[in-house]
Design a protein around this motif. Structure first.
Motif, short mmCIF file in Angstrom:
data_model
loop_
_atom_site.label_atom_id
_atom_site.label_comp_id
_atom_site.label_asym_id
_atom_site.label_seq_id
_atom_site.Cartn_x
_atom_site.Cartn_y
_atom_site.Cartn_z
N GLY A 166 40.72 28.26 42.76
CA GLY A 166 40.94 27.72 44.10
C GLY A 166 41.61 28.70 45.05
N GLN A 167 41.98 29.90 44.57
CA GLN A 167 42.75 30.83 45.39
C GLN A 167 42.04 32.17 45.59
OE1 GLN A 167 45.51 29.51 46.56
NE2 GLN A 167 45.48 27.74 45.22
N GLY A 168 41.14 32.54 44.72
CA GLY A 168 40.51 33.85 44.83
C GLY A 168 39.29 33.93 43.94
N ALA A 169 38.77 35.13 43.75
CA ALA A 169 37.58 35.33 42.94
C ALA A 169 37.58 36.73 42.36
CB ALA A 169 36.31 35.12 43.78
N ALA A 170 36.93 36.90 41.23
CA ALA A 170 36.76 38.23 40.62
C ALA A 170 35.31 38.64 40.82
CB ALA A 170 37.11 38.21 39.15
N VAL A 171 35.12 39.84 41.37
CA VAL A 171 33.78 40.39 41.57
C VAL A 171 33.63 41.60 40.66
CG1 VAL A 171 32.19 41.44 43.20
CG2 VAL A 171 33.70 39.58 43.94
N VAL A 172 32.63 41.57 39.80
CA VAL A 172 32.43 42.63 38.81
C VAL A 172 31.09 43.32 39.09
CG1 VAL A 172 32.31 43.17 36.36
CG2 VAL A 172 33.73 41.27 37.14
N VAL A 173 31.12 44.65 39.08
CA VAL A 173 29.90 45.43 39.30
C VAL A 173 29.19 45.61 37.95
CG1 VAL A 173 28.97 47.62 40.13
CG2 VAL A 173 31.00 46.62 41.22
N ARG A 174 27.98 45.10 37.88
CA ARG A 174 27.25 45.07 36.60
C ARG A 174 27.13 46.44 35.95
NH1 ARG A 174 23.16 42.73 38.47
NH2 ARG A 174 23.72 40.61 37.88
N GLU A 175 26.85 47.45 36.74
CA GLU A 175 26.62 48.80 36.20
C GLU A 175 27.89 49.44 35.64
OE1 GLU A 175 23.43 48.16 39.34
OE2 GLU A 175 25.53 47.63 39.02
N LEU A 176 29.04 48.86 35.93
CA LEU A 176 30.30 49.44 35.49
C LEU A 176 30.95 48.67 34.34
CD1 LEU A 176 31.82 50.31 38.98
CD2 LEU A 176 30.88 51.89 37.31
N ILE A 177 30.24 47.70 33.80
CA ILE A 177 30.78 46.93 32.67
C ILE A 177 30.58 47.74 31.38
CG2 ILE A 177 30.59 44.83 31.30
CD1 ILE A 177 29.58 43.41 33.84
#
Length: 253
Positions: A166-177
């Motif tokens: 409810g306060q934020g979000a995590a954005v992950v770059v697929r190519e960097l996993i």
């Protein structure tokens, strides 16, 4: 809106996770929001882990992601196995003398985060050193908790939890996993300051919480017992991820 960019992530060794932290008023009622610098897709789901390919990102973020990939490749090519960090980088654990024994002893504001109950994890067997000051003023929302522990070999372990729900979000770059904690994308790095002190870091997020687990040692080459290696650290992260959220009065366990 406060944003930790990919540029900041690259400097701290966290090459895969871009955390968008929203104040409660900005996130209220919003289930999906655009990425910074964009007015259209992709839309980020608040409180969740969002995985995007580089080509899906806004142009500025694409540039940062590709820069992070280049730096990663250059380090590998040059045989560098540390990420350089500043001596006074804010992420270093606070001295034990600056810690608080519990929430009641600190100026805590309104604690909204529900941290993990660590009773079933290996951290429960370590000496609890205390809580880092959250610097909140009375009435301010507190969405982050940082707890420090000391292993039997006197190495400090820190767990930081940041509320996303409810306060934020995590954005992950697929190519960097490159790694995972359970089913969640994770970033592992070993970081060194000019003085030579070292820390191993795992950064990951689930649908609700962003985690940073830090060990003040190079777990790839432990300075003490060989049992405290990278596999041990990832197993500890999985224990933390699987732990239930704490109830009132359970924050330190």
């Amino acid at each position: 809106m406060e944003t930790r960019t990919l540029h900041d992530a690259a400097r701290s060794g966290r090459l895969a996770t871009l955390l968008l932290a929203f104040c409660a008023c900005a996130a209220a009622g919003a289930e999906r929001v655009p990425l910074p610098g964009a007015s259209g897709p992709p839309q980020v789901e608040v409180g969740k882990v969002n995985v995007f390919g580089i080509d899906e990102l806004p142009p500025a973020m694409q540039d940062e992601a590709r820069r992070a990939m280049r730096l990663d490749a250059e380090r590998s090519h040059d045989g560098l196995d540390f990420d350089e960090v500043d001596e006074d980088d804010w992420q270093w654990p606070a001295p034990a003398t600056a810690l608080y024994p519990n929430f009641a002893n600190m100026n805590q504001g309104r604690v909204l985060i529900h941290p993990r109950n660590l009773a079933g994890t290996a951290l429960s067997a370590f000496r609890f050193l205390g809580l880092e000051d959250n610097t909140a003023r009375p009435g301010e929302p507190v969405l982050t908790i940082a707890r420090e522990f000391e292993r039997p070999d006197e190495v400090v372990v820190e767990l930081v939890e940041n509320e996303l729900d409810g306060q934020g979000a995590a954005v992950v770059v697929r190519e960097l996993i490159h790694d995972r904690v359970g089913r969640w994308p994770a970033v592992f790095s070993v970081q060194r300051a000019p003085s030579g002190r070292v820390r191993s870091v795992i950064d990951w997020a689930d649908n609700g919480t962003d985690f940073t687990l830090m060990v003040l040692d190079d777990v790839r080459r432990p300075s003490g017992s060989s049992a405290y290696d990278k596999a041990w650290m990832f197993d500890l992260a999985r224990q933390i991820e699987a732990a239930p959220r704490a109830g009132p009065g359970e924050e330190r366990h």
